[in-house]
Design a protein around this motif. Structure first.
Motif, PDB file in Angstrom:
ATOM      1  N   GLU A  54      39.497  46.072   7.646  1.00 54.97           N
ATOM      2  CA  GLU A  54      40.152  44.807   7.322  1.00 54.97           C
ATOM      3  C   GLU A  54      40.534  44.054   8.600  1.00 54.97           C
ATOM      4  O   GLU A  54      40.390  42.831   8.672  1.00 54.97           O
ATOM      5  CB  GLU A  54      41.382  45.060   6.458  1.00 54.97           C
ATOM      6  N   GLU A  55      40.996  44.749   9.604  1.00 55.01           N
ATOM      7  CA  GLU A  55      41.377  44.098  10.864  1.00 55.01           C
ATOM      8  C   GLU A  55      40.168  43.431  11.513  1.00 55.01           C
ATOM      9  O   GLU A  55      40.270  42.318  12.037  1.00 55.01           O
ATOM     10  CB  GLU A  55      42.008  45.096  11.829  1.00 55.01           C
ATOM     11  N   ASP A  56      39.009  44.094  11.497  1.00 57.27           N
ATOM     12  CA  ASP A  56      37.797  43.486  12.070  1.00 57.27           C
ATOM     13  C   ASP A  56      37.426  42.219  11.310  1.00 57.27           C
ATOM     14  O   ASP A  56      37.078  41.199  11.916  1.00 57.27           O
ATOM     15  CB  ASP A  56      36.625  44.473  12.046  1.00 57.27           C
ATOM     16  N   LEU A  57      37.484  42.275   9.985  1.00 59.18           N
ATOM     17  CA  LEU A  57      37.192  41.105   9.166  1.00 59.18           C
ATOM     18  C   LEU A  57      38.149  39.970   9.520  1.00 59.18           C
ATOM     19  O   LEU A  57      37.729  38.825   9.729  1.00 59.18           O
ATOM     20  CB  LEU A  57      37.308  41.446   7.675  1.00 59.18           C
ATOM     21  N   THR A  58      39.432  40.279   9.604  1.00 57.01           N
ATOM     22  CA  THR A  58      40.445  39.260   9.878  1.00 57.01           C
ATOM     23  C   THR A  58      40.229  38.633  11.251  1.00 57.01           C
ATOM     24  O   THR A  58      40.328  37.413  11.410  1.00 57.01           O
ATOM     25  CB  THR A  58      41.857  39.873   9.773  1.00 57.01           C
ATOM     26  N   ARG A  59      39.918  39.448  12.246  1.00 57.43           N
ATOM     27  CA  ARG A  59      39.655  38.915  13.588  1.00 57.43           C
ATOM     28  C   ARG A  59      38.438  37.988  13.587  1.00 57.43           C
ATOM     29  O   ARG A  59      38.435  36.943  14.243  1.00 57.43           O
ATOM     30  CB  ARG A  59      39.450  40.044  14.583  1.00 57.43           C
ATOM     31  N   LEU A  60      37.392  38.361  12.846  1.00 58.79           N
ATOM     32  CA  LEU A  60      36.197  37.513  12.762  1.00 58.79           C
ATOM     33  C   LEU A  60      36.506  36.189  12.067  1.00 58.79           C
ATOM     34  O   LEU A  60      36.040  35.127  12.501  1.00 58.79           O
ATOM     35  CB  LEU A  60      35.069  38.246  12.042  1.00 58.79           C
ATOM     36  N   LEU A  61      37.283  36.243  10.985  1.00 61.53           N
ATOM     37  CA  LEU A  61      37.655  35.014  10.278  1.00 61.53           C
ATOM     38  C   LEU A  61      38.491  34.103  11.177  1.00 61.53           C
ATOM     39  O   LEU A  61      38.298  32.877  11.184  1.00 61.53           O
ATOM     40  CB  LEU A  61      38.422  35.333   8.994  1.00 61.53           C
ATOM     41  N   ALA A  62      39.397  34.688  11.940  1.00 64.99           N
ATOM     42  CA  ALA A  62      40.213  33.898  12.870  1.00 64.99           C
ATOM     43  C   ALA A  62      39.313  33.225  13.912  1.00 64.99           C
ATOM     44  O   ALA A  62      39.431  32.025  14.171  1.00 64.99           O
ATOM     45  CB  ALA A  62      41.254  34.786  13.545  1.00 64.99           C
ATOM     46  N   GLY A  63      38.397  34.010  14.482  1.00 69.02           N
ATOM     47  CA  GLY A  63      37.486  33.458  15.474  1.00 69.02           C
ATOM     48  C   GLY A  63      36.583  32.390  14.890  1.00 69.02           C
ATOM     49  O   GLY A  63      36.271  31.390  15.550  1.00 69.02           O
ATOM     50  N   GLN A  64      36.168  32.582  13.652  1.00 69.36           N
ATOM     51  CA  GLN A  64      35.299  31.624  12.980  1.00 69.36           C
ATOM     52  C   GLN A  64      35.973  30.259  12.887  1.00 69.36           C
ATOM     53  O   GLN A  64      35.317  29.230  12.994  1.00 69.36           O
ATOM     54  CB  GLN A  64      34.960  32.159  11.581  1.00 69.36           C
ATOM     55  N   LYS A  65      37.281  30.242  12.689  1.00 74.93           N
ATOM     56  CA  LYS A  65      38.024  28.991  12.572  1.00 74.93           C
ATOM     57  C   LYS A  65      38.721  28.583  13.873  1.00 74.93           C
ATOM     58  O   LYS A  65      39.425  27.580  13.918  1.00 74.93           O
ATOM     59  CB  LYS A  65      39.068  29.107  11.457  1.00 74.93           C
ATOM     60  N   GLY A  66      38.555  29.392  14.925  1.00 76.88           N
ATOM     61  CA  GLY A  66      39.189  29.059  16.200  1.00 76.88           C
ATOM     62  C   GLY A  66      40.698  29.187  16.172  1.00 76.88           C
ATOM     63  O   GLY A  66      41.408  28.472  16.877  1.00 76.88           O
ATOM     64  N   LEU A  67      41.202  30.120  15.368  1.00 73.59           N
ATOM     65  CA  LEU A  67      42.645  30.324  15.243  1.00 73.59           C
ATOM     66  C   LEU A  67      43.038  31.663  15.850  1.00 73.59           C
ATOM     67  O   LEU A  67      42.237  32.601  15.875  1.00 73.59           O
ATOM     68  CB  LEU A  67      43.052  30.304  13.764  1.00 73.59           C
ATOM     69  N   PRO A  68      44.280  31.791  16.295  1.00 74.45           N
ATOM     70  CA  PRO A  68      44.738  33.073  16.831  1.00 74.45           C
ATOM     71  C   PRO A  68      44.876  34.124  15.735  1.00 74.45           C
ATOM     72  O   PRO A  68      45.280  33.813  14.606  1.00 74.45           O
ATOM     73  CB  PRO A  68      46.120  32.769  17.418  1.00 74.45           C
ATOM     74  N   TYR A  69      44.546  35.358  16.071  1.00 71.18           N
ATOM     75  CA  TYR A  69      44.791  36.513  15.201  1.00 71.18           C
ATOM     76  C   TYR A  69      46.118  37.107  15.646  1.00 71.18           C
ATOM     77  O   TYR A  69      46.386  37.217  16.852  1.00 71.18           O
ATOM     78  CB  TYR A  69      43.688  37.559  15.365  1.00 71.18           C
ATOM     79  N   ILE A  70      46.960  37.495  14.699  1.00 71.11           N
ATOM     80  CA  ILE A  70      48.216  38.157  15.046  1.00 71.11           C
ATOM     81  C   ILE A  70      48.376  39.413  14.201  1.00 71.11           C
ATOM     82  O   ILE A  70      47.885  39.495  13.090  1.00 71.11           O
ATOM     83  CB  ILE A  70      49.447  37.242  14.857  1.00 71.11           C
ATOM     84  N   ALA A  71      49.078  40.378  14.768  1.00 70.89           N
ATOM     85  CA  ALA A  71      49.448  41.588  14.033  1.00 70.89           C
ATOM     86  C   ALA A  71      50.885  41.372  13.557  1.00 70.89           C
ATOM     87  O   ALA A  71      51.811  41.364  14.365  1.00 70.89           O
ATOM     88  CB  ALA A  71      49.337  42.808  14.934  1.00 70.89           C
ATOM     89  N   LEU A  72      51.067  41.151  12.262  1.00 70.43           N
ATOM     90  CA  LEU A  72      52.398  40.853  11.726  1.00 70.43           C
ATOM     91  C   LEU A  72      53.352  42.029  11.824  1.00 70.43           C
ATOM     92  O   LEU A  72      54.556  41.830  11.897  1.00 70.43           O
ATOM     93  CB  LEU A  72      52.310  40.404  10.271  1.00 70.43           C
ATOM     94  N   GLY A  73      52.820  43.241  11.808  1.00 69.90           N
ATOM     95  CA  GLY A  73      53.680  44.415  11.908  1.00 69.90           C
ATOM     96  C   GLY A  73      54.443  44.475  13.220  1.00 69.90           C
ATOM     97  O   GLY A  73      55.464  45.136  13.322  1.00 69.90           O
TER      98      GLY A  73
END
Length: 190
Positions: A54-73
């Motif tokens: 899931e983290e890899d998917l989320t990082r790719l989606l963030a990169g796809q939109k040019g947005l920062p990925y964050i770890a909420l925990g």
């Protein structure tokens, strides 16, 4: 001059997954075919099958939109920011205001590719909003944690917490759509 597909961050998700070396083309094609048959999204299928994290998917989606990925925990969530959406709205949108940057709310979302969702979130908040991307699992946990805590007694003008985020512009108003997905956890096969 056009940018080659392999250099474009906004390339289709399947291309990004292949380019990152996470899966071979045949596996991605199988999942895409299932998506066509079932109406489900590629990332959802791959995570459910435990083919990507899931983290890899989320990082790719963030990169796809040019947005920062964050770890909420790892983040302290600003309670004043979180109050910009009620609990039901946060769950409906799978979105959580987490901080302020230059006075504008910063909202964590799990699916930055859903433009209707981001417009609806901006509309619900009623002011220009910046977005960051977090995993659906961490977002669900943060929503439960934030809204389960009793609200602190009002203080005299608390200073908002800050994180460095690039703003994506002004909010566009749009009515809440029945097509806006809720914040359901991704299923994983065992």
């Amino acid at each position: 001059m056009s940018t080659p597909l392999r250099e474009r961050p906004d390339a289709p998700l399947g291309t990004l997954i292949f380019r990152a070396g996470l899966l071979p083309a045949e596996v991605i094609e199988n999942a895409l075919e299932e998506g066509v048959r079932t109406g489900r999204r590629l990332g959802e299928i791959l995570v459910e099958r435990s083919l990507i994290k899931e983290e890899d998917l989320t990082r790719l989606l963030a990169g796809q939109k040019g947005l920062p990925y964050i770890a909420l925990g790892e983040r302290v969530i600003d309670r004043e920011a979180a109050r910009l959406l009620g609990e039901e709205q946060a769950k409906l949108f799978c979105a959580l205001p987490i901080a302020f940057e230059d006075g504008a709310p910063v909202v964590a979302v799990a699916d930055p590719t859903n433009d209707v969702l981001t417009r609806n979130v901006s509309d619900a908040i009623g002011q220009p909003t910046s977005f960051v991307v977090a995993s659906r699992t961490e977002l669900l946990e943060a929503i439960e944690r934030v809204y389960a805590e009793p609200a602190p007694a009002p203080a005299s003008a608390p200073a908002p917490s800050r994180i460095n985020v690039v703003s994506d512009g002004l909010a566009i108003s749009s009515p809440v759509s029945a097509a806006t997905p809720g914040c359901e956890p991704l299923k994983r096969s065992r």
